[in-house]
Write an enzyme that holds these catalytic residues in place. Structure first.
Site, PDB file in Angstrom:
ATOM      1  N   HIS A 120       0.858  -1.180   0.000  1.00 34.51           N
ATOM      2  CA  HIS A 120       0.000   0.000   0.000  1.00 34.51           C
ATOM      3  C   HIS A 120       0.896   1.234   0.000  1.00 34.51           C
ATOM      4  O   HIS A 120       1.153   1.833   1.053  1.00 34.51           O
ATOM      5  CB  HIS A 120      -0.915  -0.013   1.223  1.00 34.51           C
ATOM      6  CG  HIS A 120      -1.966   1.054   1.214  1.00 34.51           C
ATOM      7  ND1 HIS A 120      -3.217   0.875   1.754  1.00 34.51           N
ATOM      8  CD2 HIS A 120      -1.964   2.324   0.747  1.00 34.51           C
ATOM      9  CE1 HIS A 120      -3.928   1.987   1.609  1.00 34.51           C
ATOM     10  NE2 HIS A 120      -3.176   2.882   1.011  1.00 34.51           N
ATOM     11  N   GLU A 125      -2.557  -1.664  -3.392  1.00 34.57           N
ATOM     12  CA  GLU A 125      -3.734  -0.943  -2.927  1.00 34.57           C
ATOM     13  C   GLU A 125      -3.374   0.502  -2.605  1.00 34.57           C
ATOM     14  O   GLU A 125      -2.232   0.822  -2.284  1.00 34.57           O
ATOM     15  CB  GLU A 125      -4.346  -1.628  -1.705  1.00 34.57           C
ATOM     16  CG  GLU A 125      -3.436  -1.727  -0.500  1.00 34.57           C
ATOM     17  CD  GLU A 125      -4.091  -2.449   0.674  1.00 34.57           C
ATOM     18  OE1 GLU A 125      -4.961  -3.313   0.439  1.00 34.57           O
ATOM     19  OE2 GLU A 125      -3.736  -2.142   1.817  1.00 34.57           O
ATOM     20  N   HIS A 165      -8.024  -5.764   7.316  1.00 32.55           N
ATOM     21  CA  HIS A 165      -7.822  -4.719   8.325  1.00 32.55           C
ATOM     22  C   HIS A 165      -8.145  -5.265   9.711  1.00 32.55           C
ATOM     23  O   HIS A 165      -9.293  -5.549  10.040  1.00 32.55           O
ATOM     24  CB  HIS A 165      -8.648  -3.458   8.064  1.00 32.55           C
ATOM     25  CG  HIS A 165      -7.983  -2.214   8.616  1.00 32.55           C
ATOM     26  ND1 HIS A 165      -7.947  -1.909   9.961  1.00 32.55           N
ATOM     27  CD2 HIS A 165      -7.296  -1.231   8.004  1.00 32.55           C
ATOM     28  CE1 HIS A 165      -7.282  -0.778  10.141  1.00 32.55           C
ATOM     29  NE2 HIS A 165      -6.869  -0.347   8.971  1.00 32.55           N
TER      30      HIS A 165
END
Length: 238
Positions: free
Chosen positions: A43, A70, A190
């Site tokens: 990310h 991402e 997450h």
């Protein structure tokens, strides 16, 4: 079975703390795949506080499983993804000043923007996924913009489960079923951990992939990286 993609942002954070190349991000990515993980997730953020844009370019040659990039599709991110062309790109609406991702997309409000970005990435042959909260309207909106998958934002589940509330998984199970009926694949991520991932995978139908970073790397400090990767794979198969 549900596949495991390991987010290696925290490895980059550790490397950046001292400069140089220890730990070696590319070697860790290779090792994680050799240990049995099904993919590598990164990310990158505009300030490059952990994963650097050059890391994304360098990792392309080292990821032989699934490469998932991402992030928020700002101009620099879009350019990077179009250059690297990972197997999957996951769109996350995090602003530049957040510590970590803290909300899913409003797929209704941002329908036109998401439709355009999704079409661009799919044209280049990348699978697309949108980070969303477990809300039916957001799932329906995701289907309308043309994405291949959604990634369910699981912080609320993890928090509730940690407090003993197993019903916290219910909206995720319902939204996963709705997504499946709308033709979407289901990812999740997450705050998933060794403590909660097996229950989540058992209760949420059609779960294709989980992306786990912070917990997995933290648990590896005590239990070892190879051991932890295989513990996750075992829990996802049970």
């Amino acid at each position: 079975m549900t596949r495991l993609s390991v987010n290696i942002n925290k490895i980059a954070t550790l490397r950046n703390a001292r400069g140089g190349n220890v730990p070696n991000l590319l070697q860790v990515a290779s090792d994680i795949q050799d240990f049995g993980a099904h993919g590598i997730t990164i990310h990158p953020r505009p300030d490059e506080r952990h994963i650097r844009y050059q890391d994304a370019r360098d990792l392309k040659a080292f990821v032989h499983t699934e490469f998932n990039i991402e992030g928020n599709p700002v101009g620099s991110f879009v350019d990077l993804v179009n250059e690297v062309v990972p197997e999957q790109v996951t769109l996350v609406p995090d602003s530049v000043d957040v510590l970590t991702s803290n909300a899913g997309w409003d797929t209704v409000k941002h329908k036109d923007f998401l439709t355009e970005i999704i079409a661009e990435f799919k044209y280049k042959g990348m699978r697309t996924s949108i980070f969303v909260d477990p809300v039916a309207a957001m799932i329906e909106g995701a289907a309308e913009v043309g994405t291949d998958r959604i990634e369910l934002y699981t912080e609320a589940f993890a928090s509730g489960y940690g407090e003993g509330n197993k019903q916290a998984v219910k909206p995720y199970a319902e939204c996963a079923q709705l997504a499946h009926e709308l033709g979407l694949g289901i990812n999740a991520g997450h705050d998933l951990s060794l403590d909660n991932v097996a229950f989540f995978a058992q209760e949420v139908p059609h779960l294709a992939e989980v992306s786990i970073g912070h917990a997995l790397i933290s648990e590896s400090l005590y239990l070892g990286l190879e051991n932890v990767v295989n513990m996750y794979i075992h829990k996802l198969q049970s």
